[in-house]
Structures are given as structure tokens and as C-alpha cells.
Scaffold this active site. Sequence first.
Site, PDB file in Angstrom:
ATOM      1  N   ASP A  18       0.818  -1.215   0.000  1.00 10.24           N
ATOM      2  CA  ASP A  18       0.000   0.000   0.000  1.00 10.24           C
ATOM      3  C   ASP A  18       0.855   1.270   0.000  1.00 10.24           C
ATOM      4  O   ASP A  18       1.967   1.268   0.524  1.00 10.24           O
ATOM      5  CB  ASP A  18      -0.916  -0.017   1.236  1.00 10.24           C
ATOM      6  CG  ASP A  18      -2.051   0.987   1.121  1.00 10.24           C
ATOM      7  OD1 ASP A  18      -2.383   1.403  -0.004  1.00 10.24           O
ATOM      8  OD2 ASP A  18      -2.610   1.353   2.175  1.00 10.24           O
ATOM      9  N   ASN A  66     -11.023  -2.641  -5.191  1.00 12.67           N
ATOM     10  CA  ASN A  66     -10.223  -1.693  -5.986  1.00 12.67           C
ATOM     11  C   ASN A  66     -10.855  -1.342  -7.344  1.00 12.67           C
ATOM     12  O   ASN A  66     -10.435  -0.401  -8.008  1.00 12.67           O
ATOM     13  CB  ASN A  66      -8.781  -2.190  -6.176  1.00 12.67           C
ATOM     14  CG  ASN A  66      -7.928  -2.084  -4.929  1.00 12.67           C
ATOM     15  OD1 ASN A  66      -7.057  -2.908  -4.685  1.00 12.67           O
ATOM     16  ND2 ASN A  66      -8.158  -1.062  -4.124  1.00 12.67           N
TER      17      ASN A  66
HETATM   18  C1  IPE Z   1      -5.448  -2.586   0.065  1.00 15.72           C
HETATM   19  O1  IPE Z   1      -5.127  -1.267  -0.163  1.00 15.72           O
HETATM   20  C2  IPE Z   1      -5.438  -3.347  -1.208  1.00 15.72           C
HETATM   21  C3  IPE Z   1      -4.127  -3.555  -1.811  1.00 15.72           C
HETATM   22  C4  IPE Z   1      -2.982  -3.176  -1.324  1.00 15.72           C
HETATM   23  C5  IPE Z   1      -4.143  -4.277  -3.044  1.00 15.72           C
HETATM   24  P1  IPE Z   1      -6.247  -0.140  -0.376  1.00 15.72           P
HETATM   25  O2  IPE Z   1      -5.523   1.131  -0.586  1.00 15.72           O
HETATM   26  O3  IPE Z   1      -7.191  -0.549  -1.429  1.00 15.72           O
HETATM   27  O4  IPE Z   1      -6.993  -0.145   1.022  1.00 15.72           O
HETATM   28  P2  IPE Z   1      -7.873   0.992   1.732  1.00 15.72           P
HETATM   29  O5  IPE Z   1      -8.866   1.463   0.720  1.00 15.72           O
HETATM   30  O6  IPE Z   1      -6.921   2.077   2.128  1.00 15.72           O
HETATM   31  O7  IPE Z   1      -8.457   0.324   2.920  1.00 15.72           O
HETATM   32  C1  IPE Z   2      -1.694   0.099  -3.267  1.00  8.88           C
HETATM   33  O1  IPE Z   2      -1.401   1.453  -3.327  1.00  8.88           O
HETATM   34  C2  IPE Z   2      -1.913  -0.506  -4.630  1.00  8.88           C
HETATM   35  C3  IPE Z   2      -3.290  -0.937  -4.871  1.00  8.88           C
HETATM   36  C4  IPE Z   2      -4.286  -0.863  -4.040  1.00  8.88           C
HETATM   37  C5  IPE Z   2      -3.546  -1.519  -6.180  1.00  8.88           C
HETATM   38  P1  IPE Z   2      -2.553   2.528  -3.391  1.00  8.88           P
HETATM   39  O2  IPE Z   2      -2.859   2.803  -4.812  1.00  8.88           O
HETATM   40  O3  IPE Z   2      -3.685   2.139  -2.539  1.00  8.88           O
HETATM   41  O4  IPE Z   2      -1.813   3.788  -2.770  1.00  8.88           O
HETATM   42  P2  IPE Z   2      -2.447   4.850  -1.805  1.00  8.88           P
HETATM   43  O5  IPE Z   2      -2.941   4.129  -0.606  1.00  8.88           O
HETATM   44  O6  IPE Z   2      -3.558   5.519  -2.566  1.00  8.88           O
HETATM   45  O7  IPE Z   2      -1.321   5.778  -1.490  1.00  8.88           O
HETATM   46 MG    MG Z   3      -4.101   2.441  -0.552  1.00 14.45          MG
END
Ligand code: IPE
Ligand code: IPE
Ligand code: MG
Length: 237
Positions: A18, A66
Site C-alpha cells: 500500500d 479496488n
Molecule cells: C489494500 O489497499 C489493497 C491492496 C494493497 C491491493 P487499499 O488502498 O485498497 O486499502 P484501503 O482502501 O486504504 O483500505
Molecule cells: C496500493 O497502493 C496498490 C493498490 C491498491 C492496487 P494505493 O494505490 O492504494 O496507494 P495509496 O494508498 O492511494 O497511497
Molecule cells: Mg491504498
Amino acid sequence: MADIKAGAKGLHIGFIMDGNGRWAQRRGLPRTAGHTKGAQVFQDMVKYCKQLGVEAVTFYAFSTENWKRPKAEVDAIMRLLKEYLNRAFDYKKEDNRIVILGDKTPLSDEIKKLMAEIEEGTRNNTGMTINVAINYGGREEITHAARELARRAARGEIQPEEIDEEMLSSCLYTAGQKDPDFILRPSGEKRLSNFLLWQSAYAEFIYMDVLWPDFTRKDLDKAIEEFLSRNRRFGGI
Ligand code: IPE
Ligand code: IPE
Ligand code: MG
């Protein structure tokens, strides 16, 4: 380092990758640049975990939630995924077993075909298991298992009373694998976000402030050290 290596041997580590978006935004880059950098970190972590003698790794790459993101971002993640699946054939030489966790139904035929080839091609490998969670949600996984058990019961193959934890586990995407010893979440968020709900019953949680694209081998060392300092009781004393 020697201690970390000894301690890492045989572990199953879960990674919630993340912070890609924030990493990019802080640099004035499009969010997709963060996903590209994050994918490179993923590749390096696979190599490093292998060196450490880790038994299994699970990387959370795309959740069932997602899909809510803008189409352009989802498309970019799917493109990256395809690129890395194509590269995954290198892992074959390294004797890693690759398992995709999640509901593949909504993925493109091209991605599904690549996944099938990789899973089939590495099925009998005996090295590290690399689980990649794509369109994965812990609740979806448990629902999927419940549906499968209901189908077997309806066909008269099992009695409802026979359903136990072991049987349900065997219907999860992680069937036959050990539960994660610890789950690591960089980026500062302190939640599971639907990752390995069933399997994490006794996992240690390690949260770190670093964003995933900045995550280094040293950070993993720190996380392993932290894990090794915890006292796991599993309900005992
Ligand atoms: C969790 O991250 C999913 C992945 C890392 C693939 P998200 O960024 O989607 O989670 P939330 O929305 O902050 O809970
Ligand atoms: C995790 O990074 C990757 C996926 C969920 C696919 P994010 O895209 O959630 O990054 P932040 O949390 O918005 O910084
Ligand atoms: Mg995220």
C-alpha cells in the site's frame, strides 16, 4: 543478519502493498507511476524472501474493492499485472510455485490464460510459494468456499455436520498452505482491508510508516526482527 535469516526460514509473510498512489502524488507524478515503482519493489522482495529461506509470501496486489477506482488507474494496474505475469516465467527456473488468489472471473481472457499457464507450469515446484492476490477479498473467498460446500452437500457428497475448519480451509484459495505468520502493511494505514481474513486469525500484524514504493530490504529486516520479538501464544499461556 544471521539471526534474521535463521528467523525468516520457513515463515509465511503477507504483504499489503500500500501507498503507491501517495508516493507518486508526493512527487507530482501520476498515481500509476507509484504502481510501476511498487511492482519493482514486489519483484525485489520476492528475490530477497527467497534468499532468506522464507517458505511462502502473499502479496496483495488488487482487492475486490479496488474496482471502485477510476477506469484509467484500474487499466494501468491490469497492464502492469500482465507485464509481470509475462515475466513470471523466470520464476519457473527458480523453482518457485506461483498461486493466484482471488476470483478470476472478471479478468480478461488474456490475463486468465497467462495465470493458468503460470499456475500449471509451477504447480510441482518445491521452492518458495508466491501467492499473488488479485481481485482478492477475504469475504469473497469465504463466500466462495461456502458456496462450494453447499454444492457438495446438495449433491449428497457431504453431510452439513461433517463441515469443519479443515474442510472449509481446503476450499479457500490458499488450500493446503500454512497460515501467514505475520502480515506487513506499509503506508501508515492500520487495517486489513479484506486481506486474508480467515488465514490471519493468529497472524502478527506489523504496520510501518514507509510507503510501499520506498520499501527496502532493510525495512523487511526490521519487520522480521519485530516479528521475532513478539510472544505468540495462540490462546495458550
Ligand atoms: C489494500 O489497499 C489493497 C491492496 C494493497 C491491493 P487499499 O488502498 O485498497 O486499502 P484501503 O482502501 O486504504 O483500505
Ligand atoms: C496500493 O497502493 C496498490 C493498490 C491498491 C492496487 P494505493 O494505490 O492504494 O496507494 P495509496 O494508498 O492511494 O497511497
Ligand atoms: Mg491504498
